[in-house]
Design a protein around this motif. Sequence first.
Motif, mmCIF file in Angstrom:
data_model
loop_
_atom_site.group_PDB
_atom_site.id
_atom_site.type_symbol
_atom_site.label_atom_id
_atom_site.label_comp_id
_atom_site.label_asym_id
_atom_site.label_seq_id
_atom_site.Cartn_x
_atom_site.Cartn_y
_atom_site.Cartn_z
ATOM 1 N N LYS A 110 36.881 3.944 14.366
ATOM 2 C CA LYS A 110 36.712 3.273 15.657
ATOM 3 C C LYS A 110 35.498 3.742 16.431
ATOM 4 C CE LYS A 110 40.119 1.669 17.807
ATOM 5 N NZ LYS A 110 41.365 1.388 18.556
ATOM 6 N N LEU A 111 34.835 4.791 15.958
ATOM 7 C CA LEU A 111 33.687 5.307 16.694
ATOM 8 C C LEU A 111 32.403 4.665 16.167
ATOM 9 C CD1 LEU A 111 32.882 7.317 18.891
ATOM 10 C CD2 LEU A 111 32.475 8.993 17.079
ATOM 11 N N SER A 112 31.845 3.742 16.932
ATOM 12 C CA SER A 112 30.720 2.949 16.425
ATOM 13 C C SER A 112 29.366 3.527 16.804
ATOM 14 C CB SER A 112 30.814 1.511 16.939
ATOM 15 O OG SER A 112 30.733 1.490 18.344
ATOM 16 N N VAL A 113 29.357 4.502 17.711
ATOM 17 C CA VAL A 113 28.108 5.168 18.096
ATOM 18 C C VAL A 113 28.377 6.663 18.098
ATOM 19 C CG1 VAL A 113 26.322 5.423 19.853
ATOM 20 C CG2 VAL A 113 27.475 3.221 19.572
ATOM 21 N N MET A 114 27.625 7.405 17.299
ATOM 22 C CA MET A 114 27.901 8.841 17.174
ATOM 23 C C MET A 114 26.608 9.627 17.061
ATOM 24 S SD MET A 114 29.120 8.641 13.229
ATOM 25 C CE MET A 114 29.876 7.062 13.584
ATOM 26 N N PRO A 115 26.652 10.910 17.466
ATOM 27 C CA PRO A 115 25.451 11.729 17.382
ATOM 28 C C PRO A 115 25.174 12.193 15.950
ATOM 29 C CG PRO A 115 27.260 12.989 18.336
ATOM 30 C CD PRO A 115 27.763 11.605 18.116
ATOM 31 N N VAL A 116 23.906 12.419 15.663
ATOM 32 C CA VAL A 116 23.459 12.913 14.363
ATOM 33 C C VAL A 116 22.618 14.161 14.620
ATOM 34 C CG1 VAL A 116 22.079 12.391 12.310
ATOM 35 C CG2 VAL A 116 23.377 10.568 13.429
ATOM 36 N N SER A 117 22.913 15.243 13.905
ATOM 37 C CA SER A 117 22.131 16.472 14.093
ATOM 38 C C SER A 117 20.782 16.348 13.396
ATOM 39 C CB SER A 117 22.894 17.670 13.528
ATOM 40 O OG SER A 117 22.871 17.628 12.115
ATOM 41 N N GLN A 118 19.877 17.249 13.764
ATOM 42 C CA GLN A 118 18.547 17.225 13.140
ATOM 43 C C GLN A 118 18.655 17.396 11.620
ATOM 44 O OE1 GLN A 118 15.434 16.821 14.961
ATOM 45 N NE2 GLN A 118 14.895 16.300 12.851
ATOM 46 N N ASP A 119 19.500 18.318 11.187
ATOM 47 C CA ASP A 119 19.674 18.532 9.744
ATOM 48 C C ASP A 119 20.175 17.277 9.052
ATOM 49 O OD1 ASP A 119 18.854 21.104 9.959
ATOM 50 O OD2 ASP A 119 20.846 22.017 9.719
ATOM 51 N N GLN A 120 21.145 16.633 9.702
ATOM 52 C CA GLN A 120 21.709 15.409 9.125
ATOM 53 C C GLN A 120 20.657 14.305 9.081
ATOM 54 O OE1 GLN A 120 24.936 15.078 11.884
ATOM 55 N NE2 GLN A 120 26.390 16.120 10.529
ATOM 56 N N TRP A 121 19.860 14.237 10.123
ATOM 57 C CA TRP A 121 18.795 13.236 10.188
ATOM 58 C C TRP A 121 17.810 13.436 9.032
ATOM 59 C CZ3 TRP A 121 17.880 9.026 13.232
ATOM 60 C CH2 TRP A 121 16.606 8.481 13.152
ATOM 61 N N ASP A 122 17.358 14.669 8.886
ATOM 62 C CA ASP A 122 16.360 14.963 7.847
ATOM 63 C C ASP A 122 16.897 14.650 6.450
ATOM 64 O OD1 ASP A 122 14.725 15.838 9.872
ATOM 65 O OD2 ASP A 122 15.139 17.973 9.553
ATOM 66 N N LEU A 123 18.158 15.018 6.222
ATOM 67 C CA LEU A 123 18.755 14.797 4.906
ATOM 68 C C LEU A 123 18.926 13.309 4.620
ATOM 69 C CD1 LEU A 123 19.949 16.070 2.390
ATOM 70 C CD2 LEU A 123 22.103 16.366 3.625
ATOM 71 N N MET A 124 19.296 12.578 5.640
ATOM 72 C CA MET A 124 19.473 11.131 5.468
ATOM 73 C C MET A 124 18.149 10.490 5.062
ATOM 74 S SD MET A 124 22.262 9.191 5.957
ATOM 75 C CE MET A 124 23.182 9.663 7.411
ATOM 76 N N LEU A 125 17.066 10.904 5.695
ATOM 77 C CA LEU A 125 15.751 10.351 5.352
ATOM 78 C C LEU A 125 15.371 10.723 3.922
ATOM 79 C CD1 LEU A 125 13.620 10.974 8.566
ATOM 80 C CD2 LEU A 125 14.751 8.877 7.845
ATOM 81 N N LYS A 126 15.706 11.945 3.551
ATOM 82 C CA LYS A 126 15.372 12.402 2.204
ATOM 83 C C LYS A 126 16.118 11.574 1.152
ATOM 84 C CE LYS A 126 15.296 16.737 -0.419
ATOM 85 N NZ LYS A 126 15.827 18.108 -0.429
ATOM 86 N N ILE A 127 17.415 11.389 1.373
ATOM 87 C CA ILE A 127 18.204 10.610 0.411
ATOM 88 C C ILE A 127 17.729 9.157 0.380
ATOM 89 C CG2 ILE A 127 20.518 9.761 -0.147
ATOM 90 C CD1 ILE A 127 21.616 12.329 1.148
ATOM 91 N N GLY A 128 17.342 8.656 1.521
ATOM 92 C CA GLY A 128 16.870 7.279 1.595
ATOM 93 C C GLY A 128 15.411 7.134 1.202
ATOM 94 N N LYS A 129 14.792 8.222 0.774
ATOM 95 C CA LYS A 129 13.385 8.220 0.346
ATOM 96 C C LYS A 129 12.486 7.565 1.391
ATOM 97 C CE LYS A 129 14.595 8.168 -4.559
ATOM 98 N NZ LYS A 129 14.685 9.653 -4.522
ATOM 99 N N THR A 130 12.716 7.969 2.620
ATOM 100 C CA THR A 130 12.026 7.339 3.734
ATOM 101 C C THR A 130 11.492 8.411 4.678
ATOM 102 O OG1 THR A 130 13.485 5.419 3.640
ATOM 103 C CG2 THR A 130 12.323 5.786 5.710
ATOM 104 N N SER A 131 10.296 8.166 5.203
ATOM 105 C CA SER A 131 9.811 9.029 6.277
ATOM 106 C C SER A 131 9.237 8.134 7.364
ATOM 107 C CB SER A 131 8.741 9.991 5.753
ATOM 108 O OG SER A 131 7.684 9.259 5.183
ATOM 109 N N ILE A 132 9.115 8.700 8.519
ATOM 110 C CA ILE A 132 8.657 7.884 9.651
ATOM 111 C C ILE A 132 7.150 7.988 9.819
ATOM 112 C CG2 ILE A 132 8.854 7.539 12.130
ATOM 113 C CD1 ILE A 132 11.655 8.430 12.005
#
Length: 132
Positions: A110-132
Amino acid sequence: MKTNPELFSWEMLENGGKTRWDGVRNYQARNNLREMKPGDLAFMYHHGPEPGVVGIMKIVSESYDDPTSSEGNWSVVDVEPIKKFERPVSLDEIRYTPVICILPLVNQPKLSVMPVSQDQWDLMLKIGKTSI
DNA sequence: GCCAACGTTGGC
DNA sequence: GCCAACGTTGGC
């Protein structure tokens, strides 16, 4: 930030540009919206048949009253598309990867908006093979 | 259709 | 304030 791609997908966001993220009707999610500041970045998550994180958005407003709600005390922010993931990060990958598996995404439907930590952010980009 | 998670409502 | 019942989200 979760969305049903049949109603509002990454493609629609890219085509439409700046968009109001409205309709949140959960207090915790609303409070998370209110924590956002212009310039913050966020992930867009599609739920449905192929659940996963699909792209990066930027918050481009302070939170303000949700004009789609006639009663209650709800908030929205405006978002813009920044970058589509080179490859989406599926819910399964999130679920089975330490650090990001503790995101409420995995077990708080039910939680549709949630915080993401810096570590989680970085890892997500890595797995998604994406950088900004 | 089923189920887990959890928010909301209302009786007491 | 407690708690049971019910509703909603969203994965499967």
